[in-house]
Design an enzyme around this catalytic site. Structure first.
Site, mmCIF file in Angstrom:
data_model
loop_
_atom_site.group_PDB
_atom_site.id
_atom_site.type_symbol
_atom_site.label_atom_id
_atom_site.label_comp_id
_atom_site.label_asym_id
_atom_site.label_seq_id
_atom_site.Cartn_x
_atom_site.Cartn_y
_atom_site.Cartn_z
ATOM 1 N N GLY A 46 0.834 -1.190 0.000
ATOM 2 C CA GLY A 46 0.000 0.000 0.000
ATOM 3 C C GLY A 46 0.872 1.245 0.000
ATOM 4 O O GLY A 46 2.036 1.190 0.419
ATOM 5 N N GLN A 51 2.938 10.065 1.058
ATOM 6 C CA GLN A 51 4.230 9.373 1.126
ATOM 7 C C GLN A 51 5.121 9.705 -0.066
ATOM 8 O O GLN A 51 6.321 9.435 -0.034
ATOM 9 C CB GLN A 51 4.034 7.852 1.213
ATOM 10 C CG GLN A 51 3.387 7.407 2.520
ATOM 11 C CD GLN A 51 3.285 5.906 2.586
ATOM 12 O OE1 GLN A 51 2.332 5.318 2.091
ATOM 13 N NE2 GLN A 51 4.295 5.265 3.172
ATOM 14 N N CYS A 89 5.769 0.164 7.264
ATOM 15 C CA CYS A 89 5.423 1.308 6.419
ATOM 16 C C CYS A 89 6.633 1.662 5.573
ATOM 17 O O CYS A 89 7.752 1.711 6.084
ATOM 18 C CB CYS A 89 5.028 2.482 7.307
ATOM 19 S SG CYS A 89 4.599 3.967 6.395
ATOM 20 N N LEU A 90 6.402 1.912 4.293
ATOM 21 C CA LEU A 90 7.518 2.262 3.407
ATOM 22 C C LEU A 90 8.187 3.564 3.839
ATOM 23 O O LEU A 90 9.332 3.811 3.486
ATOM 24 C CB LEU A 90 7.036 2.364 1.958
ATOM 25 C CG LEU A 90 6.537 1.054 1.336
ATOM 26 C CD1 LEU A 90 6.019 1.285 -0.076
ATOM 27 C CD2 LEU A 90 7.617 -0.016 1.329
ATOM 28 N N HIS A 131 -4.574 1.531 7.344
ATOM 29 C CA HIS A 131 -3.231 2.136 7.457
ATOM 30 C C HIS A 131 -3.087 3.265 6.438
ATOM 31 O O HIS A 131 -2.609 4.352 6.765
ATOM 32 C CB HIS A 131 -2.186 1.029 7.237
ATOM 33 C CG HIS A 131 -0.758 1.486 7.199
ATOM 34 N ND1 HIS A 131 0.190 1.057 8.108
ATOM 35 C CD2 HIS A 131 -0.098 2.306 6.347
ATOM 36 C CE1 HIS A 131 1.362 1.627 7.815
ATOM 37 N NE2 HIS A 131 1.213 2.374 6.750
ATOM 38 N N GLU A 132 -3.531 3.008 5.200
ATOM 39 C CA GLU A 132 -3.391 4.030 4.146
ATOM 40 C C GLU A 132 -4.294 5.233 4.404
ATOM 41 O O GLU A 132 -3.892 6.376 4.201
ATOM 42 C CB GLU A 132 -3.695 3.437 2.767
ATOM 43 C CG GLU A 132 -2.771 2.312 2.323
ATOM 44 C CD GLU A 132 -1.309 2.551 2.596
ATOM 45 O OE1 GLU A 132 -0.849 3.708 2.503
ATOM 46 O OE2 GLU A 132 -0.610 1.594 2.945
ATOM 47 N N HIS A 135 -2.815 7.592 6.734
ATOM 48 C CA HIS A 135 -1.817 8.491 6.128
ATOM 49 C C HIS A 135 -2.480 9.761 5.594
ATOM 50 O O HIS A 135 -1.888 10.838 5.642
ATOM 51 C CB HIS A 135 -1.120 7.805 4.937
ATOM 52 C CG HIS A 135 0.064 6.962 5.310
ATOM 53 N ND1 HIS A 135 1.184 7.472 5.919
ATOM 54 C CD2 HIS A 135 0.330 5.651 5.115
ATOM 55 C CE1 HIS A 135 2.079 6.501 6.087
ATOM 56 N NE2 HIS A 135 1.584 5.379 5.620
HETATM 57 NI NI NI Z 1 2.519 3.555 5.624
#
Ligand code: NI
Length: 162
Positions: A46, A51, A89-90, A131-132, A135
């Site tokens: 995701g 991000q 998380c990236l 989670h997304e 963000h």
């Molecule tokens: Ni994330």
């Protein structure tokens, strides 16, 4: 294929509330394509627009690497149950931690034709979608971690990035 730079923890863009998308322009379509490319390149499941430094309510998810979903202006309609599991998380490379979230989620979003869509998900898909969406409200999973963040063990990293 165009990769965008993934912003990392500490970048103030990750703590901002994103704006609704009013219209899907060619630029937005390009952004979504780039977000998928960037997510797959980083072995994530995701990715949310902030991000990659864009404060718009857009996120992409694909928990099976076979079912890409781009969500514009997603809104949680319903949640139920509870699950606790490992999350990463990236934007927080090399780290993971345990987070409790609902086990089921129902979300309304708009697709790239600005058609309203409803998605329901459980387990990993629910976790990833929530989670997304966090963000898009400037929230990081690190605020919700139970206990401490851990270092990702190398062979686990492929599935855990969001
Ligand atoms: Ni994330």
């Amino acid at each position: 294929m165009a990769l965008r730079q993934i912003r990392v923890y500490g970048d103030p863009v990750l703590n901002k509330v994103c704006k609704e998308v009013k219209e899907v322009t060619p630029r937005i379509k390009q952004l979504i394509e780039d977000m998928f490319d960037t997510m797959y390149d980083a072995n994530g499941v995701g990715l949310a627009a902030p991000q990659v430094g864009i404060l718009k309510r857009i996120c992409v998810v694909d928990v099976t690497y076979e079912d890409p979903i781009a969500m514009i202006n997603p809104k949680v309609l319903e949640t139920s149950g509870e699950q606790t599991g490992q999350e990463g998380c990236l934007s927080v490379p090399g780290k993971c931690g345990d987070v409790t979230r609902p086990n089921y989620v129902k979300v309304r979003y708009y697709d790239t034709d600005m058609k309203e869509q409803i998605i329901e998900g459980t387990e990993l898909l629910a976790r990833c979608i929530l989670h997304e969406i966090d963000h898009l409200d400037g929230k990081m999973y690190t605020e919700k971690v139970i206990g401490e963040l851990r270092d990702v063990v190398a062979d686990e990293s492929a599935d855990e990035g969001k």
